[in-house]
Write a protein that holds these residues in place. Structure first.
Motif, PDB file in Angstrom:
ATOM      1  N   GLY A  67       3.273  -1.604  26.475  1.00 26.39           N
ATOM      2  CA  GLY A  67       2.541  -2.867  26.514  1.00 26.39           C
ATOM      3  C   GLY A  67       1.882  -3.124  27.865  1.00 26.39           C
ATOM      4  O   GLY A  67       1.484  -4.249  28.158  1.00 26.39           O
ATOM      5  N   HIS A  68       1.744  -2.090  28.674  1.00 23.98           N
ATOM      6  CA  HIS A  68       1.137  -2.247  29.985  1.00 23.98           C
ATOM      7  C   HIS A  68      -0.373  -2.427  29.875  1.00 23.98           C
ATOM      8  O   HIS A  68      -0.994  -2.010  28.886  1.00 23.98           O
ATOM      9  CB  HIS A  68       1.436  -1.020  30.856  1.00 23.98           C
ATOM     10  N   ASP A  69      -0.938  -3.028  30.914  1.00 24.33           N
ATOM     11  CA  ASP A  69      -2.384  -3.269  30.844  1.00 24.33           C
ATOM     12  C   ASP A  69      -3.192  -2.393  31.789  1.00 24.33           C
ATOM     13  O   ASP A  69      -4.413  -2.489  31.810  1.00 24.33           O
ATOM     14  CB  ASP A  69      -2.684  -4.751  31.114  1.00 24.33           C
ATOM     15  N   THR A  70      -2.536  -1.568  32.577  1.00 29.93           N
ATOM     16  CA  THR A  70      -3.244  -0.693  33.506  1.00 29.93           C
ATOM     17  C   THR A  70      -2.760   0.735  33.327  1.00 29.93           C
ATOM     18  O   THR A  70      -1.552   0.988  33.216  1.00 29.93           O
ATOM     19  CB  THR A  70      -3.011  -1.146  34.956  1.00 29.93           C
ATOM     20  N   MET A  71      -3.716   1.661  33.284  1.00 26.56           N
ATOM     21  CA  MET A  71      -3.362   3.080  33.135  1.00 26.56           C
ATOM     22  C   MET A  71      -4.064   3.887  34.203  1.00 26.56           C
ATOM     23  O   MET A  71      -5.078   3.457  34.780  1.00 26.56           O
ATOM     24  CB  MET A  71      -3.724   3.571  31.727  1.00 26.56           C
ATOM     25  N   TYR A  72      -3.517   5.077  34.459  1.00 25.28           N
ATOM     26  CA  TYR A  72      -3.969   5.888  35.587  1.00 25.28           C
ATOM     27  C   TYR A  72      -3.988   7.370  35.199  1.00 25.28           C
ATOM     28  O   TYR A  72      -3.244   7.804  34.316  1.00 25.28           O
ATOM     29  CB  TYR A  72      -2.978   5.762  36.765  1.00 25.28           C
ATOM     30  N   TRP A  73      -4.811   8.108  35.923  1.00 22.07           N
ATOM     31  CA  TRP A  73      -4.730   9.567  35.892  1.00 22.07           C
ATOM     32  C   TRP A  73      -4.550  10.071  37.312  1.00 22.07           C
ATOM     33  O   TRP A  73      -5.267   9.635  38.229  1.00 22.07           O
ATOM     34  CB  TRP A  73      -5.987  10.197  35.275  1.00 22.07           C
ATOM     35  N   TYR A  74      -3.573  10.990  37.450  1.00 14.26           N
ATOM     36  CA  TYR A  74      -3.316  11.642  38.721  1.00 14.26           C
ATOM     37  C   TYR A  74      -3.455  13.149  38.519  1.00 14.26           C
ATOM     38  O   TYR A  74      -3.186  13.676  37.439  1.00 14.26           O
ATOM     39  CB  TYR A  74      -1.881  11.365  39.197  1.00 14.26           C
ATOM     40  N   LYS A  75      -3.807  13.828  39.606  1.00 17.10           N
ATOM     41  CA  LYS A  75      -3.895  15.289  39.573  1.00 17.10           C
ATOM     42  C   LYS A  75      -2.885  15.861  40.562  1.00 17.10           C
ATOM     43  O   LYS A  75      -2.799  15.394  41.707  1.00 17.10           O
ATOM     44  CB  LYS A  75      -5.312  15.747  39.962  1.00 17.10           C
ATOM     45  N   GLN A  76      -2.124  16.856  40.099  1.00 19.62           N
ATOM     46  CA  GLN A  76      -1.187  17.541  40.990  1.00 19.62           C
ATOM     47  C   GLN A  76      -1.626  18.988  41.105  1.00 19.62           C
ATOM     48  O   GLN A  76      -1.650  19.719  40.120  1.00 19.62           O
ATOM     49  CB  GLN A  76       0.252  17.461  40.464  1.00 19.62           C
ATOM     50  N   ASP A  77      -1.964  19.407  42.317  1.00 21.38           N
ATOM     51  CA  ASP A  77      -2.488  20.764  42.483  1.00 21.38           C
ATOM     52  C   ASP A  77      -1.353  21.782  42.611  1.00 21.38           C
ATOM     53  O   ASP A  77      -0.175  21.435  42.487  1.00 21.38           O
ATOM     54  CB  ASP A  77      -3.454  20.830  43.669  1.00 21.38           C
ATOM     55  N   ALA A 123      -4.626  22.614  37.226  1.00 15.00           N
ATOM     56  CA  ALA A 123      -3.680  21.701  37.882  1.00 15.00           C
ATOM     57  C   ALA A 123      -2.811  21.088  36.793  1.00 15.00           C
ATOM     58  O   ALA A 123      -2.993  21.365  35.605  1.00 15.00           O
ATOM     59  CB  ALA A 123      -4.429  20.592  38.621  1.00 15.00           C
ATOM     60  N   VAL A 124      -1.891  20.231  37.229  1.00 15.01           N
ATOM     61  CA  VAL A 124      -1.145  19.410  36.275  1.00 15.01           C
ATOM     62  C   VAL A 124      -1.713  18.005  36.365  1.00 15.01           C
ATOM     63  O   VAL A 124      -1.841  17.448  37.460  1.00 15.01           O
ATOM     64  CB  VAL A 124       0.360  19.395  36.586  1.00 15.01           C
ATOM     65  N   TYR A 125      -2.044  17.432  35.228  1.00 10.06           N
ATOM     66  CA  TYR A 125      -2.621  16.096  35.181  1.00 10.06           C
ATOM     67  C   TYR A 125      -1.588  15.134  34.604  1.00 10.06           C
ATOM     68  O   TYR A 125      -1.044  15.344  33.525  1.00 10.06           O
ATOM     69  CB  TYR A 125      -3.904  16.094  34.341  1.00 10.06           C
ATOM     70  N   PHE A 126      -1.323  14.089  35.377  1.00  9.90           N
ATOM     71  CA  PHE A 126      -0.343  13.095  34.950  1.00  9.90           C
ATOM     72  C   PHE A 126      -1.032  11.774  34.626  1.00  9.90           C
ATOM     73  O   PHE A 126      -1.852  11.283  35.407  1.00  9.90           O
ATOM     74  CB  PHE A 126       0.679  12.821  36.063  1.00  9.90           C
ATOM     75  N   CYS A 127      -0.626  11.225  33.516  1.00 14.29           N
ATOM     76  CA  CYS A 127      -1.032   9.882  33.143  1.00 14.29           C
ATOM     77  C   CYS A 127       0.104   8.933  33.544  1.00 14.29           C
ATOM     78  O   CYS A 127       1.281   9.331  33.552  1.00 14.29           O
ATOM     79  CB  CYS A 127      -1.243   9.848  31.632  1.00 14.29           C
ATOM     80  N   ALA A 128      -0.232   7.705  33.892  1.00 14.75           N
ATOM     81  CA  ALA A 128       0.785   6.715  34.224  1.00 14.75           C
ATOM     82  C   ALA A 128       0.312   5.355  33.738  1.00 14.75           C
ATOM     83  O   ALA A 128      -0.870   5.159  33.455  1.00 14.75           O
ATOM     84  CB  ALA A 128       1.047   6.682  35.732  1.00 14.75           C
ATOM     85  N   SER A 129       1.248   4.413  33.645  1.00 15.00           N
ATOM     86  CA  SER A 129       0.852   3.060  33.275  1.00 15.00           C
ATOM     87  C   SER A 129       1.703   2.055  34.035  1.00 15.00           C
ATOM     88  O   SER A 129       2.795   2.377  34.514  1.00 15.00           O
ATOM     89  CB  SER A 129       0.989   2.834  31.767  1.00 15.00           C
ATOM     90  N   SER A 130       1.177   0.850  34.151  1.00  5.67           N
ATOM     91  CA  SER A 130       1.915  -0.233  34.792  1.00  5.67           C
ATOM     92  C   SER A 130       1.401  -1.554  34.259  1.00  5.67           C
ATOM     93  O   SER A 130       0.349  -1.628  33.623  1.00  5.67           O
ATOM     94  CB  SER A 130       1.751  -0.203  36.315  1.00  5.67           C
ATOM     95  N   TYR A 157       4.900   4.105  35.539  1.00  6.51           N
ATOM     96  CA  TYR A 157       5.714   5.041  34.779  1.00  6.51           C
ATOM     97  C   TYR A 157       4.823   6.205  34.354  1.00  6.51           C
ATOM     98  O   TYR A 157       3.728   5.985  33.830  1.00  6.51           O
ATOM     99  CB  TYR A 157       6.345   4.334  33.574  1.00  6.51           C
ATOM    100  N   PHE A 158       5.334   7.397  34.555  1.00  9.76           N
ATOM    101  CA  PHE A 158       4.522   8.588  34.366  1.00  9.76           C
ATOM    102  C   PHE A 158       4.820   9.303  33.060  1.00  9.76           C
ATOM    103  O   PHE A 158       5.950   9.311  32.575  1.00  9.76           O
ATOM    104  CB  PHE A 158       4.753   9.565  35.527  1.00  9.76           C
ATOM    105  N   GLY A 159       3.775   9.933  32.538  1.00  9.33           N
ATOM    106  CA  GLY A 159       3.942  10.844  31.418  1.00  9.33           C
ATOM    107  C   GLY A 159       4.470  12.180  31.900  1.00  9.33           C
ATOM    108  O   GLY A 159       4.637  12.403  33.104  1.00  9.33           O
ATOM    109  N   PRO A 160       4.721  13.115  30.965  1.00 11.77           N
ATOM    110  CA  PRO A 160       5.324  14.406  31.308  1.00 11.77           C
ATOM    111  C   PRO A 160       4.342  15.395  31.939  1.00 11.77           C
ATOM    112  O   PRO A 160       4.754  16.448  32.415  1.00 11.77           O
ATOM    113  CB  PRO A 160       5.825  14.920  29.964  1.00 11.77           C
ATOM    114  N   GLY A 161       3.067  15.080  31.921  1.00  8.61           N
ATOM    115  CA  GLY A 161       2.090  15.984  32.533  1.00  8.61           C
ATOM    116  C   GLY A 161       1.442  16.923  31.532  1.00  8.61           C
ATOM    117  O   GLY A 161       2.039  17.273  30.499  1.00  8.61           O
ATOM    118  N   THR A 162       0.207  17.301  31.815  1.00  7.25           N
ATOM    119  CA  THR A 162      -0.513  18.324  31.040  1.00  7.25           C
ATOM    120  C   THR A 162      -0.890  19.425  32.014  1.00  7.25           C
ATOM    121  O   THR A 162      -1.567  19.176  33.017  1.00  7.25           O
ATOM    122  CB  THR A 162      -1.781  17.736  30.398  1.00  7.25           C
ATOM    123  N   ARG A 163      -0.415  20.626  31.716  1.00  8.47           N
ATOM    124  CA  ARG A 163      -0.677  21.773  32.592  1.00  8.47           C
ATOM    125  C   ARG A 163      -1.954  22.467  32.114  1.00  8.47           C
ATOM    126  O   ARG A 163      -1.967  23.080  31.059  1.00  8.47           O
ATOM    127  CB  ARG A 163       0.521  22.721  32.567  1.00  8.47           C
TER     128      ARG A 163
END
Lengths: 109, 117
Positions: free
Chosen positions: B28-38, B87-94, B107-113
């Motif tokens: 039910g969060h209203d903000t989402m994010y994408w992060y990149k992990q090299d 890379a690994v791409y992580f989604c998160a929400s808050s 809170y982060f998702g498990p990542g997409t490699r």
């Protein structure tokens, strides 16, 4: 700049305490976080501390915050082999988390 | 009852292709994010998005575009994939916070490699 600094490696023996240190840059950060990443896994939120606190304890974890020096530490008591992972310190900058480069904790039995 | 989920978990593709990674949150969060992990495990924000505002990290190439069909989803489209996108791409929400304790926690998702060949 927006650099969060951490030492890259820490090696301890099982049963010892581990202390992972971090320095951050933004004095207006309201929250500071510790995340754990096990090999091949995602990021798990371990704990966070609000900037008006000096210390927070949660079972084996103790977070210390020195706001004057912008220094954050994570102490893990009675470190176990299952604690082996990468630990990321992060500060909130605007809406995004700024992460340190991560400290790889290696626990030997 | 996964909080933040991503699909696929692994993605192997050729250079030049266009691909998408999906993210869903049931918090039910209203903000989402994408992060990149090299490959060196360095994590950097790519985008943050809520229904009011998209904030883009200026270092992200415009081949990357987030698309949000609704509040619970933020997908990442990547055009003309390059080797360096591996890379690994992580989604998160808050939940957008107002200084309340812990409400802004991400809170982060498990990542997409992603591996680009």
């Amino acid at each position: 700049g927006e650099d969060v600094e951490q030492s890259l490696f820490l090696s301890v023996r099982e049963g010892d305490s581990s202390v992972i240190n971090c320095t951050y840059t933004d004095s207006s950060s309201t929250y500071l976080y510790w995340y754990k990443q096990e090999p091949g896994a995602g990021l798990q939120l371990l704990t966070y501390i609000f900037s008006n606190m000096d210390m927070k304890q949660d079972q084996r974890l103790t977070v210390l915050l020195n706001k004057k020096d912008k220094h954050l530490s994570l102490r893990i008591a009675d470190t176990q082999t299952g604690d082996s992972a990468i630990y990321f310190c992060a500060e909130m900058a605007g809406t995004a988390l700024i992460f340190g480069k991560g400290t790889t904790l290696s626990v030997s039995s | 009852d996964t909080a933040v989920s991503q699909t696929p978990k692994y993605l192997v593709t050729q250079m030049g292709n266009d691909k998408s990674i999906k993210c869903e949150q049931n918090l039910g969060h209203d903000t989402m994010y994408w992060y990149k992990q090299d490959s060196k495990k360095f994590l950097k924000i790519m985008f943050s998005y809520n229904n009011k505002e998209l904030i883009i990290n200026e270092t992200v190439p415009n081949r990357f575009s987030p698309k949000s069909p609704d509040k619970a989803h933020l997908n990442l489209h990547i055009n003309s994939l390059e080797l360096g996108d591996s890379a690994v791409y992580f989604c998160a929400s808050s939940q957008e916070g107002q200084g309340l304790r812990g409400k802004e926690t991400q809170y982060f998702g498990p990542g997409t490699r992603l591996l680009v060949l």
